[in-house]
Write a protein that holds these residues in place. Structure first.
Motif, PDB file in Angstrom:
ATOM      1  N   SER A  79       0.836  -1.200   0.000  1.00 29.59           N
ATOM      2  CA  SER A  79       0.000   0.000   0.000  1.00 29.59           C
ATOM      3  C   SER A  79       0.867   1.245   0.000  1.00 29.59           C
ATOM      4  O   SER A  79       2.054   1.206   0.350  1.00 29.59           O
ATOM      5  CB  SER A  79      -0.946   0.027   1.214  1.00 29.59           C
ATOM      6  N   THR A  80       0.259   2.347  -0.368  1.00 30.97           N
ATOM      7  CA  THR A  80       0.965   3.621  -0.453  1.00 30.97           C
ATOM      8  C   THR A  80       1.542   4.036   0.897  1.00 30.97           C
ATOM      9  O   THR A  80       2.682   4.510   0.987  1.00 30.97           O
ATOM     10  CB  THR A  80       0.030   4.713  -0.983  1.00 30.97           C
ATOM     11  N   SER A  81       0.786   3.869   1.982  1.00 26.86           N
ATOM     12  CA  SER A  81       1.276   4.276   3.304  1.00 26.86           C
ATOM     13  C   SER A  81       2.234   3.253   3.902  1.00 26.86           C
ATOM     14  O   SER A  81       3.197   3.615   4.586  1.00 26.86           O
ATOM     15  CB  SER A  81       0.091   4.521   4.250  1.00 26.86           C
ATOM     16  N   LEU A  82       1.992   1.960   3.643  1.00 22.99           N
ATOM     17  CA  LEU A  82       2.909   0.927   4.135  1.00 22.99           C
ATOM     18  C   LEU A  82       4.307   1.112   3.563  1.00 22.99           C
ATOM     19  O   LEU A  82       5.311   0.902   4.261  1.00 22.99           O
ATOM     20  CB  LEU A  82       2.385  -0.459   3.765  1.00 22.99           C
ATOM     21  N   ALA A  83       4.371   1.499   2.297  1.00 23.94           N
ATOM     22  CA  ALA A  83       5.678   1.703   1.666  1.00 23.94           C
ATOM     23  C   ALA A  83       6.464   2.799   2.379  1.00 23.94           C
ATOM     24  O   ALA A  83       7.688   2.695   2.536  1.00 23.94           O
ATOM     25  CB  ALA A  83       5.501   2.054   0.189  1.00 23.94           C
ATOM     26  N   ILE A  84       5.779   3.842   2.824  1.00 21.18           N
ATOM     27  CA  ILE A  84       6.449   4.931   3.546  1.00 21.18           C
ATOM     28  C   ILE A  84       6.932   4.447   4.905  1.00 21.18           C
ATOM     29  O   ILE A  84       8.070   4.724   5.318  1.00 21.18           O
ATOM     30  CB  ILE A  84       5.500   6.137   3.702  1.00 21.18           C
ATOM     31  N   ALA A  85       6.079   3.694   5.618  1.00 21.82           N
ATOM     32  CA  ALA A  85       6.475   3.160   6.921  1.00 21.82           C
ATOM     33  C   ALA A  85       7.722   2.294   6.795  1.00 21.82           C
ATOM     34  O   ALA A  85       8.645   2.381   7.615  1.00 21.82           O
ATOM     35  CB  ALA A  85       5.323   2.361   7.531  1.00 21.82           C
ATOM     36  N   GLU A  86       7.761   1.455   5.766  1.00 21.34           N
ATOM     37  CA  GLU A  86       8.923   0.585   5.556  1.00 21.34           C
ATOM     38  C   GLU A  86      10.199   1.385   5.354  1.00 21.34           C
ATOM     39  O   GLU A  86      11.240   1.082   5.941  1.00 21.34           O
ATOM     40  CB  GLU A  86       8.685  -0.318   4.338  1.00 21.34           C
ATOM     41  N   GLN A  87      10.127   2.420   4.533  1.00 24.82           N
ATOM     42  CA  GLN A  87      11.323   3.207   4.246  1.00 24.82           C
ATOM     43  C   GLN A  87      11.808   3.985   5.459  1.00 24.82           C
ATOM     44  O   GLN A  87      13.010   4.252   5.594  1.00 24.82           O
ATOM     45  CB  GLN A  87      11.055   4.168   3.084  1.00 24.82           C
ATOM     46  N   LEU A  88      10.897   4.329   6.352  1.00 25.72           N
ATOM     47  CA  LEU A  88      11.279   5.051   7.572  1.00 25.72           C
ATOM     48  C   LEU A  88      11.686   4.099   8.697  1.00 25.72           C
ATOM     49  O   LEU A  88      12.119   4.547   9.761  1.00 25.72           O
ATOM     50  CB  LEU A  88      10.125   5.935   8.038  1.00 25.72           C
ATOM     51  N   GLY A  89      11.526   2.801   8.466  1.00 26.37           N
ATOM     52  CA  GLY A  89      11.829   1.834   9.512  1.00 26.37           C
ATOM     53  C   GLY A  89      10.859   1.921  10.672  1.00 26.37           C
ATOM     54  O   GLY A  89      11.218   1.646  11.826  1.00 26.37           O
ATOM     55  N   ALA A  90       9.617   2.292  10.382  1.00 23.70           N
ATOM     56  CA  ALA A  90       8.599   2.478  11.421  1.00 23.70           C
ATOM     57  C   ALA A  90       7.755   1.214  11.591  1.00 23.70           C
ATOM     58  O   ALA A  90       7.473   0.503  10.622  1.00 23.70           O
ATOM     59  CB  ALA A  90       7.699   3.663  11.074  1.00 23.70           C
ATOM     60  N   LYS A  91       7.345   0.940  12.809  1.00 27.23           N
ATOM     61  CA  LYS A  91       6.506  -0.219  13.130  1.00 27.23           C
ATOM     62  C   LYS A  91       5.048   0.219  13.201  1.00 27.23           C
ATOM     63  O   LYS A  91       4.706   1.154  13.930  1.00 27.23           O
ATOM     64  CB  LYS A  91       6.929  -0.823  14.459  1.00 27.23           C
ATOM     65  N   VAL A  92       4.185  -0.448  12.445  1.00 29.20           N
ATOM     66  CA  VAL A  92       2.768  -0.099  12.415  1.00 29.20           C
ATOM     67  C   VAL A  92       2.092  -0.549  13.708  1.00 29.20           C
ATOM     68  O   VAL A  92       2.174  -1.722  14.089  1.00 29.20           O
ATOM     69  CB  VAL A  92       2.058  -0.735  11.199  1.00 29.20           C
ATOM     70  N   LEU A  93       1.409   0.388  14.356  1.00 29.70           N
ATOM     71  CA  LEU A  93       0.661   0.100  15.576  1.00 29.70           C
ATOM     72  C   LEU A  93      -0.816  -0.102  15.298  1.00 29.70           C
ATOM     73  O   LEU A  93      -1.450  -1.000  15.852  1.00 29.70           O
ATOM     74  CB  LEU A  93       0.834   1.239  16.585  1.00 29.70           C
ATOM     75  N   GLU A  94      -1.370   0.738  14.444  1.00 29.66           N
ATOM     76  CA  GLU A  94      -2.796   0.637  14.113  1.00 29.66           C
ATOM     77  C   GLU A  94      -3.090   1.425  12.840  1.00 29.66           C
ATOM     78  O   GLU A  94      -2.286   2.242  12.387  1.00 29.66           O
ATOM     79  CB  GLU A  94      -3.662   1.160  15.260  1.00 29.66           C
ATOM     80  N   GLU A  95      -4.264   1.142  12.278  1.00 35.67           N
ATOM     81  CA  GLU A  95      -4.731   1.861  11.100  1.00 35.67           C
ATOM     82  C   GLU A  95      -5.696   2.960  11.527  1.00 35.67           C
ATOM     83  O   GLU A  95      -6.334   2.873  12.576  1.00 35.67           O
ATOM     84  CB  GLU A  95      -5.430   0.899  10.137  1.00 35.67           C
ATOM     85  N   PHE A  96      -5.816   3.985  10.702  1.00 35.97           N
ATOM     86  CA  PHE A  96      -6.851   5.007  10.895  1.00 35.97           C
ATOM     87  C   PHE A  96      -7.168   5.617   9.537  1.00 35.97           C
ATOM     88  O   PHE A  96      -6.631   5.193   8.521  1.00 35.97           O
ATOM     89  CB  PHE A  96      -6.432   6.033  11.954  1.00 35.97           C
ATOM     90  N   VAL A  97      -8.068   6.564   9.474  1.00 35.47           N
ATOM     91  CA  VAL A  97      -8.597   7.184   8.251  1.00 35.47           C
ATOM     92  C   VAL A  97      -9.372   6.144   7.418  1.00 35.47           C
ATOM     93  O   VAL A  97      -8.877   5.599   6.431  1.00 35.47           O
ATOM     94  CB  VAL A  97      -7.490   7.823   7.387  1.00 35.47           C
ATOM     95  N   PRO A  98     -10.620   5.835   7.824  1.00 34.84           N
ATOM     96  CA  PRO A  98     -11.444   4.896   7.051  1.00 34.84           C
ATOM     97  C   PRO A  98     -11.589   5.352   5.611  1.00 34.84           C
ATOM     98  O   PRO A  98     -11.827   6.531   5.337  1.00 34.84           O
ATOM     99  CB  PRO A  98     -12.795   4.926   7.780  1.00 34.84           C
ATOM    100  N   PHE A  99     -11.436   4.391   4.668  1.00 31.90           N
ATOM    101  CA  PHE A  99     -11.500   4.721   3.249  1.00 31.90           C
ATOM    102  C   PHE A  99     -11.970   3.485   2.483  1.00 31.90           C
ATOM    103  O   PHE A  99     -11.280   2.462   2.495  1.00 31.90           O
ATOM    104  CB  PHE A  99     -10.125   5.179   2.762  1.00 31.90           C
ATOM    105  N   ALA A 100     -13.138   3.586   1.866  1.00 31.72           N
ATOM    106  CA  ALA A 100     -13.706   2.473   1.094  1.00 31.72           C
ATOM    107  C   ALA A 100     -13.763   1.216   1.965  1.00 31.72           C
ATOM    108  O   ALA A 100     -14.387   1.229   3.011  1.00 31.72           O
ATOM    109  CB  ALA A 100     -12.919   2.262  -0.187  1.00 31.72           C
TER     110      ALA A 100
END
Length: 304
Positions: free
Chosen positions: A144-165
């Motif tokens: 996904s567009t946002s996951l790719a950014i998290a990966e490049q920053l070395g960030a760990k995903v805690l939760e999702e937000f901004v409901p979309f479709a």
């Protein structure tokens, strides 16, 4: 070499295109730009695309030798694709329309623009295919567009937000302690941009960030992130720079919010924020799963 029908089917399955009745954005934007110029898009584009507004938009000849990856169908991108492709090749994009978003240090944009018919005809005449994946690429759990950014920053995903479709377009993440200045330096390098759009506070201790690729200029979403103790909000657009009444109203709403936030608000441009997934996750996925060459078509200017 792969069959366009096989490629299209695999893409439909992976991104669960048929689970989304219609794209919430482009089901409005495509009629909005094409109907006033009396372009018969319903008969020009593939039938399923004209109801879902995701998937195979134009179908060329059967055998795909190369897949070309881009974000917006700018004139420059389409000229590059048609000039550097072979009959049957596929252009995979996030958007089926160009959006002129504007430049925080330059001119404001005009918003969504139709693709010129002569460029569409050139694609058809050469037997090329176009597949676009908007909302499903923003909320897919693996790519996904946002996951790719998290990966490049070395960030760990805690939760999702901004409901979309059928999912969520935003991520709340934790990362190693950093500062606003360090994050901005990293983002300019990752996204190959000369500057970011910045508002809010400069923080000397950032451990929790929000990521929303694309248009992230929604105060409501920023307030939700701040309530979760986010210190930096990273998105494509902090401000709307589209030169119309709605754009100016959204810009003012953001400016009213800015003095009250403790977050660093950082925009990296709409297009570059969504091109990252093309050159990282999607580039690898196409290479690993299909017998095709994979080519990137970046824009020569990300702020526009």
């Amino acid at each position: 070499m792969e069959s366009i029908l096989y490629l299209g089917s695999r893409l439909n399955d992976f991104f669960e295109i048929r689970d989304l009745e219609k794209d919430p954005g482009f089901s409005r934007f495509i009629p909005m730009v094409y109907d006033p110029i009396e372009f018969d898009w319903k008969s020009y584009f593939e039938k399923d695309f004209t109801t879902r507004f995701n998937g195979l938009m134009l179908k060329g000849t059967d055998h795909v030798q190369s897949v070309h990856l881009a974000v917006f169908p700018t004139e420059e991108v389409l000229e590059t694709f048609t000039n550097e492709s072979q009959p049957g090749d596929l252009l995979f994009m996030h958007h089926p329309l160009h959006m002129e978003c504007g430049d925080p240090k330059g001119n404001w944009g005009r918003g969504f623009l139709p693709i010129r018919k002569d460029l569409l005809d050139k694609i058809k005449d050469k037997g090329l295919s176009v597949y676009t994946c908007h909302a499903p690429l923003d909320y897919n759990k693996q790519i996904s567009t946002s996951l790719a950014i998290a990966e490049q920053l070395g960030a760990k995903v805690l939760e999702e937000f901004v409901p979309f479709a059928n999912g969520y377009a935003g991520l709340i993440c934790e990362m190693n302690t950093t500062t606003t200045s360090e994050i901005i330096d990293s983002l300019q390098s990752i996204f190959d941009i000369p500057y970011v759009d910045f508002e809010g506070k400069e923080n000397d201790r950032i451990e929790k960030i929000a990521i929303v690729a694309g248009s992230g200029d929604e105060v409501t979403d920023m307030k939700i992130a701040e309530a979760k103790n986010v210190q930096a909000y990273i998105t494509g657009e902090i401000h709307c720079h589209i030169d119309n009444e709605k754009g100016r109203r959204k810009f003012q709403t953001m400016m009213d919010y800015v003095p009250n936030t403790k977050m660093s608000l950082i925009g990296v441009s709409h297009a570059s924020s969504e091109f990252l997934v093309m050159k990282t996750q999607l580039y690898t996925w196409f290479n690993d799963n299909f017998d095709v060459a994979v080519k990137l078509i970046p824009q020569n200017k990300w702020w526009r």
